[in-house]
Design an enzyme around this catalytic site. Structure first.
Site, mmCIF file in Angstrom:
data_model
loop_
_atom_site.group_PDB
_atom_site.id
_atom_site.type_symbol
_atom_site.label_atom_id
_atom_site.label_comp_id
_atom_site.label_asym_id
_atom_site.label_seq_id
_atom_site.Cartn_x
_atom_site.Cartn_y
_atom_site.Cartn_z
ATOM 1 C CE LYS A 187 26.630 -24.772 -50.493
ATOM 2 N NZ LYS A 187 25.472 -24.257 -49.678
ATOM 3 C CD GLU A 261 36.441 -21.027 -38.504
ATOM 4 O OE1 GLU A 261 36.436 -21.683 -37.415
ATOM 5 O OE2 GLU A 261 35.566 -20.240 -38.820
ATOM 6 C CB CYS A 296 33.126 -21.022 -34.607
ATOM 7 S SG CYS A 296 34.160 -19.800 -35.457
ATOM 8 C CD GLU A 396 30.037 -24.626 -32.253
ATOM 9 O OE1 GLU A 396 30.715 -23.607 -32.353
ATOM 10 O OE2 GLU A 396 29.966 -25.491 -33.158
#
Length: 493
Positions: A187, A261, A296, A396
């Protein structure tokens, strides 16, 4: 946003986005999403979104294909994956163009990303006929048994990938899963649907049977249906912690294994004895030149030793200010747009709060206007004198913002580097080999790279701890994620 029938046709050069379920390619789903080009702010395609019904059909197609794919000779699987790697490489220009259409990535980075994806596919294609199938655990003796283990594929893998690097996410998940004998339902994000369409075409061209690889775009309901489906035997997710918590909670109800992840707030430690020019270029390009800071594992916290701090920050600021921000299709562009208006607003708010909390703006700090006003362009932004406990140092940003802090010695550097909830990557710059060995041991991250070594390469495991997730992609460890181990014993009778 209102559109007409004309605007809903894919822009020239873009594939029509469809749901790839077994041998079928469907142009409609239960809902639609208007894809907005980040470089222009304009709608360029209509994306069909799957609902639970389409997810069920796709999972069942993958489940049916598993019976064939798991018994396909390993050499045949290897040959198909190696052919896929070659096809992806042969289509580098097409993938690079689609990457820019998907999320505005600059062409230089887009081409480099395709090259990296090819290496990941080729790496696992090479493993497919050399799989570590098990080990002998005991030999037959008086009253004993002959024992061994079997590594067996799970079945259907549900792969949910994020929007920032769709080709890399596909390459980091799909080849390893297929090499191990699993089938996959992916997806992709509705924000970046085009790359997966070309990838699916090439999977079929490589000779991988229909149903082994399926693609369905969809929103949260589709993701939930995929994760909860009883025929999905493992979930591999790349994305943010908030969604990961929901996925993990759902999987926990049936004890379904999950690979996560997630994000990072990686520290880059620069010591006074480092090659400062090389370190400054690396720090700046890694923070801004790769997907405009939307990745990331990037070193978004820069920790600099006191004695060279001011000099080094000046170098980084000058390099950042020199990077061209603009049309991602132009060859000299370093930084393209961020993904959407929501991202711009989030970045602006976080930078404003950081400055209110005492951070000093070195360069950048305001959305670009003029010829770039219609797109989602934010310049490379360097903030110095950042409080290590502040939001900008702890959360982040996922945009072109670099937070700079200073340290006096190794102990303080390690404390600062380990002082977040994340633990994905770490970076070290020093000419002292013994120091690098000490720091590699001390940093609490899934990966540490020293003096500009590449990160997230196929032959090494890549994964994090803490809020950066669990499990690995890459290396033999990434292959082992897609096996379960069965213990076998034969008696003397």
């Amino acid at each position: 946003m209102s559109t007409t029938a004309e605007t809903l046709r894919p822009a020239p050069g873009l594939p029509q986005v469809t749901l790839r379920i077994g041998a079928e390619s469907r142009a409609t789903g239960t809902a639609t999403h208007e894809h907005v080009n980040p470089a222009t702010g304009r709608v360029d395609a209509l994306v069909p979104l799957a609902g639970p019904e389409e997810i069920d059909e796709a999972v069942r197609a993958a489940h049916a294909a598993f019976a064939v794919w798991r018994t396909t000779p390993a050499g045949t699987r290897a040959k198909a994956l190696l052919k896929l790697a070659q096809l992806v490489e042969d289509n580098t220009a097409r993938f690079a163009a689609l990457a820019t259409a998907d999320n505005g990535i600059a062409q230089g980075t887009a081409h480099a990303t395709v090259a990296a994806a090819v290496e990941w596919i080729r790496y696992y294609g090479g493993w497919a006929d050399k799989l570590p199938l098990g080990r002998i655990t005991s030999a037959v003796g008086a009253g004993g048994s002959f024992g061994h283990t079997l590594r067996q594929p799970y079945g259907v893998i549900g792969a949910i990938i994020t929007w920032n690097a769709p080709l890399m996410s596909l390459a980091m998940k799909v080849p390893a899963a297929l090499a191990a004998g699993n089938t996959v339902l992916v997806k992709p994000s509705e924000l970046t649907p085009f790359t997966a369409m070309l990838f699916a075409d090439l999977v079929r061209e490589a000779g991988i049977p229909d149903g082994v690889f399926n693609v369905v775009t969809g929103g949260a309901s589709a993701g939930a249906a995929l994760v909860e489906h009883p025929l999905v035997k493992k979930v591999s997710f790349t994305g943010g912690p908030d969604t990961a918590r929901k996925i993990a909670a759902s999987c926990a109800r049936t004890f379904k294994p999950v690979l996560l992840e997630l994000g990072g707030k990686s520290a880059n430690l620069v010591f006074a004895d480092a090659d400062l020019d090389a370190a400054a270029m690396h720090a700046t390009f890694m923070a801004f030149g790769i997907m405009s800071g939307q990745a990331c594992a990037l070193p978004t916290r820069l920790l600099v030793q006191d004695s060279v701090h001011d000099e080094f920050v000046a170098k980084v600021g000058a390099i950042a200010a020199s990077f061209k921000v603009g049309n991602p299709l132009e060859a000299d562009t370093i930084c393209g747009p961020v993904i959407n208006q929501e991202a711009i607003e989030r970045i602006e708010a976080m930078v404003a709060r950081a400055r209110e909390q005492g951070a000093r703006l070195v360069t950048g700090g305001a959305r670009l206007d003029g010829d770039l006003a219609d797109g989602f362009y934010y310049p490379p932004t360097v903030l110095a004198d950042v409080d290590p406990a502040s939001e900008i140092a702890q959360k982040e940003v996922f945009g072109p913002v670099l937070a700079v802090m200073r340290f006096s010695d190794e102990d303080e550097a390690v404390a600062l580097a380990n002082g977040t909830e994340y633990g994905l990557s770490g970076y070290i710059w020093t000419s002292d080999a013994r120091r690098s060995i000490r720091l590699v041991e001390a940093l609490e991250t899934g990966e540490v790279v020293v003096n500009g070594a590449p990160n997230a390469v196929a032959e090494r495991p890549f994964g994090g701890i803490g809020h950066s997730g669990n499990g690995n992609e890459g290396g033999l460890e990434g292959l082992e994620e897609f096996f379960w181990t069965k213990s076998v014993a034969y008696g003397n009778g």
